[in-house]
Design an enzyme around this catalytic site. Structure first.
Site, PDB file in Angstrom:
ATOM      1  N   LYS A  56       0.850  -1.123   0.074  1.00 14.92           N
ATOM      2  CA  LYS A  56       0.035   0.072  -0.105  1.00 14.92           C
ATOM      3  C   LYS A  56       0.969   1.131   0.057  1.00 14.92           C
ATOM      4  O   LYS A  56       0.791   2.061  -0.703  1.00 14.92           O
ATOM      5  CB  LYS A  56      -0.940   0.023   1.153  1.00 14.92           C
ATOM      6  CG  LYS A  56      -2.092  -0.974   1.199  1.00 14.92           C
ATOM      7  CD  LYS A  56      -2.732  -1.282   2.442  1.00 14.92           C
ATOM      8  CE  LYS A  56      -3.754  -2.343   2.264  1.00 14.92           C
ATOM      9  NZ  LYS A  56      -4.498  -2.945   3.580  1.00 14.92           N
ATOM     10  N   GLN A 100      -4.565  -1.710   9.893  1.00 14.74           N
ATOM     11  CA  GLN A 100      -4.352  -3.092   9.297  1.00 14.74           C
ATOM     12  C   GLN A 100      -4.995  -4.099  10.098  1.00 14.74           C
ATOM     13  O   GLN A 100      -4.634  -4.174  11.259  1.00 14.74           O
ATOM     14  CB  GLN A 100      -2.861  -3.358   8.930  1.00 14.74           C
ATOM     15  CG  GLN A 100      -2.782  -4.603   8.127  1.00 14.74           C
ATOM     16  CD  GLN A 100      -3.288  -4.305   6.636  1.00 14.74           C
ATOM     17  OE1 GLN A 100      -3.278  -3.474   6.170  1.00 14.74           O
ATOM     18  NE2 GLN A 100      -4.059  -5.421   6.108  1.00 14.74           N
ATOM     19  N   ASP A 123     -11.036   3.084   4.535  1.00 12.63           N
ATOM     20  CA  ASP A 123     -11.091   1.421   4.328  1.00 12.63           C
ATOM     21  C   ASP A 123     -12.820   1.422   4.583  1.00 12.63           C
ATOM     22  O   ASP A 123     -13.231   0.378   4.265  1.00 12.63           O
ATOM     23  CB  ASP A 123     -10.364   0.884   5.376  1.00 12.63           C
ATOM     24  CG  ASP A 123      -9.767  -0.378   4.835  1.00 12.63           C
ATOM     25  OD1 ASP A 123     -10.118  -0.563   3.487  1.00 12.63           O
ATOM     26  OD2 ASP A 123      -9.430  -1.411   5.331  1.00 12.63           O
TER      27      ASP A 123
END
Ligand code: NDP
Length: 286
Positions: A56, A100, A123
């Site tokens: 990422k 994450q 996200d």
């Protein structure tokens, strides 16, 4: 009669979209604006998480986007993580925040998702953005489903009026892609581990999306000839990564299929960058 199956090149599409975003960022910085900034938080030492974050951050850097990583030790308390998220929410130079997953067992993923400012929730994990998706409003939505829509649109797959079957009902893939397809006027059937006669349901799909993490579960005789098949699943079988779909078996039956490598994965990262750029524009008004 056998169909010529199109194998989606998700990496090529990702690169095209990333180039467009890179050009946009270049224009912004040439005008004296700062670059958008994505902040990734990792707790603990899960090796897969480290590798995902590396991918990422590398993708962000390549398009001129800033990226910051906060790597916290496994024993970090939830309170300390929530404190960091409050600081990042308040930091004007941070546009997107991603924690994450998985987080360590002593933390509550939902409480952490709720602690991210919805305007920076790139996200799409918090209830505000999930609620906006449900209500048909604009918001920051989960990246994998957004990437799937890009793939379908790029290949001219008609969504309106199609029967879309989604296998999986997670908050990050199954539920949001079902809602997004429904918004685009598909008729959606959402399946899960208790669905009866899954093969029969799948055979009625014009668009089939498999997001279970069950290796090669979707068999060739589950596919309606001419269907578009999107394989989201990634499983490690004896050190080899495989998808949810019998990729070789569906050749000649499906109109289109995504491979488990260079398929949906690169588009997930791309849509994370896209969401960060959107969050930046919404926050800065530029
Ligand atoms: P989850 O484990 O959260 O959800 C899996 C879903 O699959 C559940 O809803 C489950 O049903 C359903 N399921 C499991 N077994 C079966 C079965 N035998 N028949 C029907 N349904 C079944 O997974 P995620 O949604 O997070 O991820 C799914 C897969 O996609 C994983 O392999 C993951 O690694 C991959 N992934 C890939 C991404 C990419 O960018 N390529 C991004 C995100 C995920 P139930 O609810 O009843 O338990």
């Amino acid at each position: 009669m056998s169909t010529q199956t199109v194998v989606v090149d998700g990496l090529a599409l990702a690169q095209k979209l990333r180039k467009e975003m890179g050009d946009e960022i270049e224009k912004l910085t040439a005008n004296g604006e700062r670059s958008p900034c994505l902040c990734v938080v990792r707790v603990g030492d899960d090796p897969a998480s480290a590798s995902y974050i590396k991918g990422k951050r590398r993708a962000a850097k390549r398009i001129g986007m800033e990226s910051i990583e906060h790597h916290l030790p496994e024993e970090t308390t939830e309170e300390a993580l929530l404190g960091l998220l409050a600081d990042l929410n308040a930091d004007d130079a941070v546009d997107g925040i991603l924690v994450q997953l998985p987080v360590p067992a002593h933390m509550h993923a939902n409480r952490i998702a709720e602690a991210i400012d919805p305007a920076k929730d790139v996200d799409g994990v918090g209830t505000i953005n999930a609620g906006r998706l449900m209500m048909g409003e604009d918001g920051l939505f989960s990246c994998t489903p957004l990437g799937i829509l890009e793939i379908l649109d790029h290949h001219g797959i008609e969504i309106e009026g199609a029967h879309a079957v989604v296998i999986g009902r997670s908050m990050i893939v199954g539920k949001p892609i079902s809602l997004l397809l429904q918004r685009r006027n598909a008729t959606v059937t959402m399946c899960h581990s208790r669905t009866r006669d899954l093969a029969k349901v799948c055979r009625s799909a014009d668009i089939l999306i498999a997001a279970t993490g069950r290796p090669r579960m979707v068999q060739p005789d589950w596919i309606r000839p001419g269907a578009a098949v999107i394989d989201v699943g990634v499983s490690d079988v004896d050190g080899v990564l495989v998808g949810d779909v019998d990729f070789e078996g569906v050749q000649g039956i499906a109109a289109l299929v995504t491979p488990h490598r260079r398929g949906v994965g690169p588009m997930t990262i791309t849509m994370l960058l896209h969401n960060t750029l959107r969050a930046y524009r919404a926050r800065t008004g530029s």
